[in-house]
Design a protein around this motif. Structure first.
Motif, PDB file in Angstrom:
ATOM      1  N   LEU A 139       0.814  -1.216   0.000  1.00  0.00           N
ATOM      2  CA  LEU A 139       0.000   0.000   0.000  1.00  0.00           C
ATOM      3  C   LEU A 139       0.847   1.267   0.000  1.00  0.00           C
ATOM      4  N   HIS A 140       1.699   1.430   0.987  1.00  0.00           N
ATOM      5  CA  HIS A 140       2.407   2.704   1.161  1.00  0.00           C
ATOM      6  C   HIS A 140       3.462   2.913   0.077  1.00  0.00           C
ATOM      7  N   GLN A 141       4.148   1.847  -0.296  1.00  0.00           N
ATOM      8  CA  GLN A 141       5.137   1.971  -1.360  1.00  0.00           C
ATOM      9  C   GLN A 141       4.460   2.345  -2.683  1.00  0.00           C
ATOM     10  N   SER A 142       3.347   1.690  -2.970  1.00  0.00           N
ATOM     11  CA  SER A 142       2.653   1.926  -4.230  1.00  0.00           C
ATOM     12  C   SER A 142       2.123   3.352  -4.333  1.00  0.00           C
ATOM     13  N   LEU A 143       1.439   3.804  -3.304  1.00  0.00           N
ATOM     14  CA  LEU A 143       0.811   5.112  -3.372  1.00  0.00           C
ATOM     15  C   LEU A 143       1.843   6.223  -3.557  1.00  0.00           C
ATOM     16  N   GLN A 144       2.967   6.103  -2.864  1.00  0.00           N
ATOM     17  CA  GLN A 144       3.962   7.183  -2.925  1.00  0.00           C
ATOM     18  C   GLN A 144       4.635   7.278  -4.289  1.00  0.00           C
ATOM     19  N   VAL A 145       4.821   6.153  -4.945  1.00  0.00           N
ATOM     20  CA  VAL A 145       5.400   6.181  -6.292  1.00  0.00           C
ATOM     21  C   VAL A 145       4.332   6.535  -7.327  1.00  0.00           C
ATOM     22  N   ASN A 146       3.144   6.001  -7.166  1.00  0.00           N
ATOM     23  CA  ASN A 146       2.132   6.147  -8.206  1.00  0.00           C
ATOM     24  C   ASN A 146       1.546   7.554  -8.281  1.00  0.00           C
ATOM     25  N   ILE A 147       1.441   8.278  -7.150  1.00  0.00           N
ATOM     26  CA  ILE A 147       0.957   9.659  -7.276  1.00  0.00           C
ATOM     27  C   ILE A 147       2.024  10.560  -7.883  1.00  0.00           C
ATOM     28  N   ARG A 148       3.259  10.077  -7.912  1.00  0.00           N
ATOM     29  CA  ARG A 148       4.327  10.802  -8.606  1.00  0.00           C
ATOM     30  C   ARG A 148       4.372  10.440 -10.091  1.00  0.00           C
ATOM     31  N   GLY A 149       3.400   9.703 -10.562  1.00  0.00           N
ATOM     32  CA  GLY A 149       3.374   9.317 -11.964  1.00  0.00           C
ATOM     33  C   GLY A 149       4.419   8.289 -12.330  1.00  0.00           C
ATOM     34  N   GLY A 150       4.839   7.487 -11.352  1.00  0.00           N
ATOM     35  CA  GLY A 150       5.836   6.459 -11.600  1.00  0.00           C
ATOM     36  C   GLY A 150       7.253   6.898 -11.321  1.00  0.00           C
ATOM     37  N   ARG A 151       7.432   8.145 -10.951  1.00  0.00           N
ATOM     38  CA  ARG A 151       8.780   8.606 -10.596  1.00  0.00           C
ATOM     39  C   ARG A 151       9.107   8.179  -9.165  1.00  0.00           C
ATOM     40  N   LEU A 152      10.378   7.932  -8.910  1.00  0.00           N
ATOM     41  CA  LEU A 152      10.817   7.560  -7.576  1.00  0.00           C
ATOM     42  C   LEU A 152      11.061   8.811  -6.738  1.00  0.00           C
ATOM     43  N   PRO A 153      11.028   8.695  -5.400  1.00  0.00           N
ATOM     44  CA  PRO A 153      11.357   9.843  -4.544  1.00  0.00           C
ATOM     45  C   PRO A 153      12.747  10.383  -4.878  1.00  0.00           C
ATOM     46  N   ARG A 154      12.916  11.661  -4.698  1.00  0.00           N
ATOM     47  CA  ARG A 154      14.208  12.276  -4.993  1.00  0.00           C
ATOM     48  C   ARG A 154      15.279  11.750  -4.044  1.00  0.00           C
ATOM     49  N   ARG A 155      16.510  11.717  -4.525  1.00  0.00           N
ATOM     50  CA  ARG A 155      17.632  11.298  -3.684  1.00  0.00           C
ATOM     51  C   ARG A 155      17.939  12.367  -2.638  1.00  0.00           C
ATOM     52  N   ASN A 156      18.379  11.932  -1.459  1.00  0.00           N
ATOM     53  CA  ASN A 156      18.841  12.897  -0.462  1.00  0.00           C
ATOM     54  C   ASN A 156      20.293  13.277  -0.758  1.00  0.00           C
ATOM     55  N   THR A 157      20.886  14.046   0.102  1.00  0.00           N
ATOM     56  CA  THR A 157      22.242  14.536  -0.154  1.00  0.00           C
ATOM     57  C   THR A 157      23.278  13.416  -0.204  1.00  0.00           C
ATOM     58  N   GLU A 158      22.947  12.265   0.378  1.00  0.00           N
ATOM     59  CA  GLU A 158      23.876  11.136   0.353  1.00  0.00           C
ATOM     60  C   GLU A 158      23.535  10.131  -0.750  1.00  0.00           C
ATOM     61  N   GLY A 159      22.554  10.475  -1.576  1.00  0.00           N
ATOM     62  CA  GLY A 159      22.244   9.627  -2.715  1.00  0.00           C
ATOM     63  C   GLY A 159      21.199   8.555  -2.480  1.00  0.00           C
ATOM     64  N   TYR A 160      20.545   8.558  -1.310  1.00  0.00           N
ATOM     65  CA  TYR A 160      19.534   7.551  -1.000  1.00  0.00           C
ATOM     66  C   TYR A 160      18.131   8.064  -1.335  1.00  0.00           C
ATOM     67  N   ARG A 161      17.263   7.125  -1.674  1.00  0.00           N
ATOM     68  CA  ARG A 161      15.838   7.428  -1.846  1.00  0.00           C
ATOM     69  C   ARG A 161      15.070   6.776  -0.698  1.00  0.00           C
ATOM     70  N   PHE A 162      14.028   7.464  -0.196  1.00  0.00           N
ATOM     71  CA  PHE A 162      13.278   6.946   0.944  1.00  0.00           C
ATOM     72  C   PHE A 162      11.777   7.000   0.679  1.00  0.00           C
ATOM     73  N   LEU A 163      11.095   5.978   1.188  1.00  0.00           N
ATOM     74  CA  LEU A 163       9.641   5.972   1.260  1.00  0.00           C
ATOM     75  C   LEU A 163       9.242   6.004   2.730  1.00  0.00           C
ATOM     76  N   ILE A 164       8.091   6.603   3.008  1.00  0.00           N
ATOM     77  CA  ILE A 164       7.584   6.699   4.377  1.00  0.00           C
ATOM     78  C   ILE A 164       6.643   5.535   4.651  1.00  0.00           C
ATOM     79  N   ILE A 165       6.872   4.819   5.722  1.00  0.00           N
ATOM     80  CA  ILE A 165       6.003   3.727   6.146  1.00  0.00           C
ATOM     81  C   ILE A 165       5.406   4.108   7.500  1.00  0.00           C
ATOM     82  N   PRO A 166       4.108   4.402   7.588  1.00  0.00           N
ATOM     83  CA  PRO A 166       3.508   4.827   8.860  1.00  0.00           C
ATOM     84  C   PRO A 166       3.544   3.718   9.903  1.00  0.00           C
ATOM     85  N   LEU A 167       3.723   4.105  11.142  1.00  0.00           N
ATOM     86  CA  LEU A 167       3.678   3.175  12.264  1.00  0.00           C
ATOM     87  C   LEU A 167       2.327   3.245  12.952  1.00  0.00           C
TER      88      LEU A 167
END
Length: 303
Positions: free
Chosen positions: A268-296
Motif C-alpha cells: 500500500l504505502h510503497q505503491s501510493l507514494q510512487v504512483n501519485i508521482r506518476g511512476g517517478r521515484l522519490p528524490r535522492r537525499n544529499t547522500e544519494g539515497y531514496r526513501f519511502l515513508i512507512i507509517p507506524l
C-alpha cells in the motif's frame, strides 16, 4: 476507422495484476495499460523483469507506443510507466505520454499531506490528464475515457473499439467487485460505475485489472485459471455482486461490511507514494539515497 485491436494480456502473479498492450494491427501503434514495476518488500528493492517482458512483446511485434495509460493510482503495485517511457525512448521511439484521468489531482492532494510529499514533486507528475468521455485514437482504432469512480475517485476505464479496460471498477463474475475503503472511495459510486459498464452492448469485452481466482476455478482442469476478460452479457448474468436483480442497497451493505474486514494491501504505502508521482521515484537525499515513508501504528502506551 477499424475497431478491432490486437490485445496482449500479461498477468503479474505476485500482485495478481493484469497489464495490457493494445495495438492497431494496421499502423502498429500501441498503448500500454497498468504496467507493473517489481518490488521486493523483504529487501526493499526494485527490479524490472515484468516491465521488460512487455518491452519484449513490443520489440517482437514492432509496435510504436504512443501512450502509457493508468486507470487509477494503484494501491497494490508500483507502476512501471516512467521506466517504460525511458526504455522506449532508448529504443528510438518518440516519447509516449504517461496519462491518467483528471481527478488524479484530488488523490495527490490527499496523499501528499499523508506522506509529506512536496508540491514540486507532483507538478507535472503525469504528462496528460484525460477529461471524462475524452476521445483519442490508437492508429485507426477509436477509443474514449470512462470515469468509473468508487474504488478510488480518480478511477477511469478505457473503451478501445469494443473492448473495455476496466481497471478495478469490476472484476470477473466469480470475484465480483473491488474494495471501496481507500480515501475518496464509495460503494455507492462503485455500484453506479459497474452499472455504467453493464449497460454497454452485451458482446463488449471487459478486461479487468486484477484476478483472484476462487478455488473452484483455480483447481479446474478444463477452465482457464487466470481470466483477463468476460463479456458484458456474462457479467450481467453471473457477477456475484452486481448481476441482474441486485439492488444498490444490497451491494452497498455487502461491500461496506466486507471492506471493514479486509487488511491493507501488502504494498500500500510503497505503491501510493510512487504512483501519485506518476511512476517517478522519490528524490535522492544529499547522500544519494531514496526513501519511502512507512507509517507506524503506535499503541497509546508508547505515545
Amino acid at each position: 476507422m477499424s475497431n478491432t485491436p490486437e490485445i496482449y494480456p500479461c498477468f503479474e502473479p505476485k500482485t495478481s495484476t493484469w497489464q495490457y498492450i493494445v495495438a492497431d494491427p494496421q499502423t502498429r501503434e500501441a498503448v500500454i495499460i497498468d504496467s507493473v514495476l517489481d518490488f521486493d518488500p523483504a529487501s526493499n528493492s526494485l527490479s524490472t523483469a515484468t516491465a521488460d517482458s512487455l518491452l519484449s512483446i513490443i520489440d517482437e511485434q514492432k509496435y510504436s507506443v504512443t501512450r502509457i495509460l493508468e486507470t487509477h493510482v494503484h494501491a497494490d503495485h508500483l507502476t512501471a510507466s516512467r521506466y517504460l517511457q525511458q526504455q522506449l525512448i532508448n529504443r528510438g521511439q518518440p516519447r509516449a505520454d504517461v496519462c491518467i484521468g483528471k481527478r488524479i489531482q484530488l488523490v495527490q492532494h490527499t496523499l501528499a499531506a499523508r506522506y509529506s510529499i512536496s508540491s514540486p514533486e507532483l507538478e507535472s507528475a503525469f504528462d496528460y490528464l484525460f477529461d471524462d468521455d475524452e476521445r483519442f485514437s490508437i492508429g485507426s482504432i477509436e477509443a474514449y475515457v470512462l470515469h468509473l469512480p468508487g474504488h478510488t475517485p480518480d478511477h477511469v476505464g478505457y473503451v478501445i473499439g469494443e473492448s473495455v479496460f476496466t481497471g478495478d471498477s469490476i472484476f470477473n463474475p466469480d470475484v465480483g467487485s473491488a474494495r471501496c475503503d481507500f480515501p475518496g472511495g464509495s460503494a455507492h459510486a462503485l455500484f453506479c460505475s459497474m452499472q455504467k459498464l453493464l449497460s454497454l452492448p452485451p458482446d463488449y469485452r471487459l478486461y479487468t485489472g486484477h484476478d483472484y481466482p476462487p478455488e473452484a476455478r483455480a483447481l479446474s482442469e478444463h477452465g482457464q485459471k487466470w481470466k483477463a476478460y468476460t463479456t458484458v452479457k456474462e457479467q450481467n448474468l453471473t457477477n456475484k455482486h452486481v448481476r441482474n436483480g441486485v439492488s444498490e442497497d444490497q451491494f452497498v451493505t455487502w461491500r461496506t461490511e466486507r471492506d471493514v474486514a479486509l487488511s491493507e494491501p501488502r504494498l500500500l504505502h510503497q505503491s501510493l507514494q510512487v504512483n501519485i508521482r506518476g511512476g517517478r521515484l522519490p528524490r535522492r537525499n544529499t547522500e544519494g539515497y531514496r526513501f519511502l515513508i512507512i507509517p507506524l501504528k503506535v499503541p497509546e502506551s508508547l505515545d
